[in-house]
Write a protein that holds these residues in place. Structure first.
Motif, short mmCIF file in Angstrom:
data_model
loop_
_atom_site.label_atom_id
_atom_site.label_comp_id
_atom_site.label_asym_id
_atom_site.label_seq_id
_atom_site.Cartn_x
_atom_site.Cartn_y
_atom_site.Cartn_z
N ASP A 6 0.85 -1.19 0.00
CA ASP A 6 0.00 0.00 0.00
C ASP A 6 0.89 1.24 0.00
OD1 ASP A 6 -1.95 1.94 0.29
OD2 ASP A 6 -2.33 1.50 2.39
N ASP A 7 0.88 1.96 -1.14
CA ASP A 7 1.68 3.17 -1.28
C ASP A 7 0.91 4.37 -0.72
OD1 ASP A 7 3.81 4.78 -1.97
OD2 ASP A 7 3.24 4.94 -4.08
N ARG A 8 0.40 4.16 0.49
CA ARG A 8 -0.36 5.16 1.24
C ARG A 8 -1.53 5.69 0.40
NH1 ARG A 8 -0.20 4.67 6.62
NH2 ARG A 8 -0.04 6.66 7.61
N SER A 9 -2.28 4.75 -0.11
CA SER A 9 -3.44 5.07 -0.94
C SER A 9 -4.48 5.85 -0.13
CB SER A 9 -4.04 3.77 -1.47
OG SER A 9 -5.10 4.05 -2.35
N PRO A 10 -5.09 6.89 -0.72
CA PRO A 10 -6.06 7.69 0.03
C PRO A 10 -7.42 7.01 0.22
CG PRO A 10 -5.87 8.52 -2.21
CD PRO A 10 -4.83 7.43 -2.06
N ASP A 11 -7.66 5.90 -0.48
CA ASP A 11 -8.92 5.19 -0.30
C ASP A 11 -8.74 4.09 0.76
OD1 ASP A 11 -7.44 3.24 -1.60
OD2 ASP A 11 -8.75 3.12 -3.36
N ASN A 12 -9.61 3.10 0.78
CA ASN A 12 -9.53 2.04 1.79
C ASN A 12 -8.76 0.81 1.27
OD1 ASN A 12 -10.04 0.84 4.33
ND2 ASN A 12 -11.79 -0.26 3.48
N SER A 13 -7.77 1.03 0.43
CA SER A 13 -6.98 -0.10 -0.08
C SER A 13 -6.35 -0.90 1.06
CB SER A 13 -5.88 0.39 -1.03
OG SER A 13 -6.44 0.88 -2.23
N TRP A 14 -5.83 -0.20 2.07
CA TRP A 14 -5.18 -0.90 3.17
C TRP A 14 -6.17 -1.79 3.93
CZ3 TRP A 14 -1.03 -3.08 4.43
CH2 TRP A 14 -0.76 -3.48 5.75
N GLY A 15 -7.38 -1.31 4.13
CA GLY A 15 -8.40 -2.12 4.79
C GLY A 15 -8.70 -3.39 4.00
N ARG A 16 -8.78 -3.28 2.68
CA ARG A 16 -9.02 -4.45 1.83
C ARG A 16 -7.82 -5.40 1.90
NH1 ARG A 16 -12.70 -5.79 2.59
NH2 ARG A 16 -12.32 -7.50 1.15
N ILE A 17 -6.60 -4.85 1.89
CA ILE A 17 -5.40 -5.69 1.98
C ILE A 17 -5.42 -6.48 3.29
CG2 ILE A 17 -2.88 -5.64 2.27
CD1 ILE A 17 -2.88 -3.27 0.24
N GLN A 18 -5.73 -5.81 4.39
CA GLN A 18 -5.77 -6.49 5.69
C GLN A 18 -6.80 -7.64 5.68
OE1 GLN A 18 -6.38 -2.81 8.02
NE2 GLN A 18 -4.62 -3.50 9.25
N ALA A 19 -7.95 -7.39 5.09
CA ALA A 19 -8.99 -8.43 5.04
C ALA A 19 -8.52 -9.62 4.20
CB ALA A 19 -10.28 -7.85 4.46
N ILE A 20 -7.88 -9.35 3.09
CA ILE A 20 -7.37 -10.42 2.22
C ILE A 20 -6.32 -11.23 2.97
CG2 ILE A 20 -6.07 -10.92 0.11
CD1 ILE A 20 -7.44 -8.37 -1.09
N CYS A 21 -5.43 -10.56 3.67
CA CYS A 21 -4.36 -11.24 4.42
C CYS A 21 -4.94 -12.15 5.51
CB CYS A 21 -3.40 -10.23 5.04
SG CYS A 21 -2.38 -9.35 3.86
N GLN A 22 -6.01 -11.71 6.14
CA GLN A 22 -6.63 -12.53 7.19
C GLN A 22 -7.23 -13.81 6.63
OE1 GLN A 22 -9.38 -9.85 9.09
NE2 GLN A 22 -7.79 -9.00 10.43
N ASN A 23 -7.65 -13.77 5.37
CA ASN A 23 -8.27 -14.94 4.75
C ASN A 23 -7.31 -15.84 3.99
OD1 ASN A 23 -10.90 -14.30 5.64
ND2 ASN A 23 -11.14 -12.84 3.98
N ASN A 24 -6.08 -15.38 3.77
CA ASN A 24 -5.11 -16.17 3.03
C ASN A 24 -3.71 -15.95 3.60
OD1 ASN A 24 -3.26 -17.23 1.15
ND2 ASN A 24 -4.69 -16.96 -0.52
N PRO A 25 -3.15 -16.95 4.26
CA PRO A 25 -1.83 -16.78 4.89
C PRO A 25 -0.70 -16.59 3.89
CG PRO A 25 -2.53 -19.06 5.01
CD PRO A 25 -3.70 -18.29 4.47
N ASN A 26 -0.95 -16.80 2.60
CA ASN A 26 0.08 -16.61 1.59
C ASN A 26 0.12 -15.18 1.07
OD1 ASN A 26 -0.54 -19.53 1.68
ND2 ASN A 26 1.10 -19.61 0.19
N VAL A 27 -0.76 -14.33 1.58
CA VAL A 27 -0.78 -12.93 1.16
C VAL A 27 -0.22 -12.07 2.29
CG1 VAL A 27 -2.20 -11.01 0.35
CG2 VAL A 27 -2.80 -13.36 -0.29
N LYS A 28 0.74 -11.21 1.94
CA LYS A 28 1.35 -10.30 2.90
C LYS A 28 0.97 -8.88 2.54
CE LYS A 28 5.63 -13.01 3.36
NZ LYS A 28 7.08 -12.97 3.14
N GLY A 29 0.77 -8.06 3.54
CA GLY A 29 0.50 -6.64 3.32
C GLY A 29 1.63 -5.80 3.88
N VAL A 30 2.04 -4.81 3.12
CA VAL A 30 3.06 -3.85 3.54
C VAL A 30 2.45 -2.47 3.38
CG1 VAL A 30 5.36 -2.89 3.09
CG2 VAL A 30 4.95 -5.35 2.77
N LYS A 31 2.49 -1.66 4.43
CA LYS A 31 1.94 -0.30 4.36
C LYS A 31 3.08 0.70 4.52
CE LYS A 31 -1.65 2.64 6.29
NZ LYS A 31 -2.73 2.74 7.28
N LEU A 32 3.28 1.51 3.50
CA LEU A 32 4.34 2.51 3.55
C LEU A 32 3.92 3.69 4.42
CD1 LEU A 32 5.57 2.46 -0.17
CD2 LEU A 32 6.33 1.08 1.77
#
Length: 194
Positions: free
Chosen positions: A48-74
């Motif tokens: 997440d390149d500090r997106s002004p929308d809720n991209s980070w929230g969606r990334i967190q939800a995806i990561c919770q449902n799939n252990p093979n997905v990592k989220g990085v927030k700049l």
């Protein structure tokens, strides 16, 4: 967030994310379908390149449902290429795919890139057809790549973006480069692998 066993990952997918709240779920679903054709040993790194929308929230939800997905927030918006460098620094796969989050890079090409790479290449770039960039962007890009080619003695096709697959050796070489101005695809070309 859980992370996959990184001791033997075959492939990492690195995606800089900006203003992708409405498409990130669909993108990850499409990638999961394609990556299953290659290996069960994978990771997807969403930066997440500090997106002004809720991209980070969606990334967190995806990561919770799939252990093979990592989220990085700049910590702030650093731009696409710096987000890519951040993502590849977290990657652990023998092969790393870099792609955009806006579907300009088609996930169905991931197996094609991989199959080409394992023929003996360390880098396989995808070439985009039918770009939707405006006239001014196309002109300035063409000028930039002409100047770049003149200054570096490297011939680079401006229609080639970041979408490609890179061997771990290439990724490690790129991470050794400490330039403050980063253009990922040019860095990949500069390090000189096959």
């Amino acid at each position: 967030m859980k992370t996959p066993d990184s001791s033997n990952l075959d492939i990492s997918i690195v995606i800089p994310v900006y203003r992708a709240e409405k498409m990130i779920d669909e993108l990850v679903t499409a990638i999961l379908e394609e990556i299953s054709k290659i290996s069960p040993n994978y990771e997807i790194i969403l930066v997440d390149d500090r997106s002004p929308d809720n991209s980070w929230g969606r990334i967190q939800a995806i990561c919770q449902n799939n252990p093979n997905v990592k989220g990085v927030k700049l910590s702030r918006n650093f731009g696409q290429h710096n987000a890519i460098i951040s993502g590849i620094s977290y990657s652990t796969g023998e092969w790393v795919v870099v792609m955009d989050c806006d579907f300009q890079d088609d996930p169905s090409f991931i197996p094609k890139l991989y199959n080409e790479a394992i023929k003996g290449y360390e880098i396989v770039f995808a070439k985009r057809g039918g770009r939707t960039d405006g006239l001014m962007k196309r002109i300035t890009s063409k000028i930039f790549y002409k100047i770049f080619a003149f200054l570096t003695d490297l011939d680079f096709d401006g229609s080639v973006g970041n979408f490609g697959i890179y061997n771990r050796k290439v990724i490690e070489a790129i991470l050794l480069m400490k330039e403050s101005f980063k253009i990922f695809s040019l860095m990949a070309l500069w390090v000189g692998f096959k």
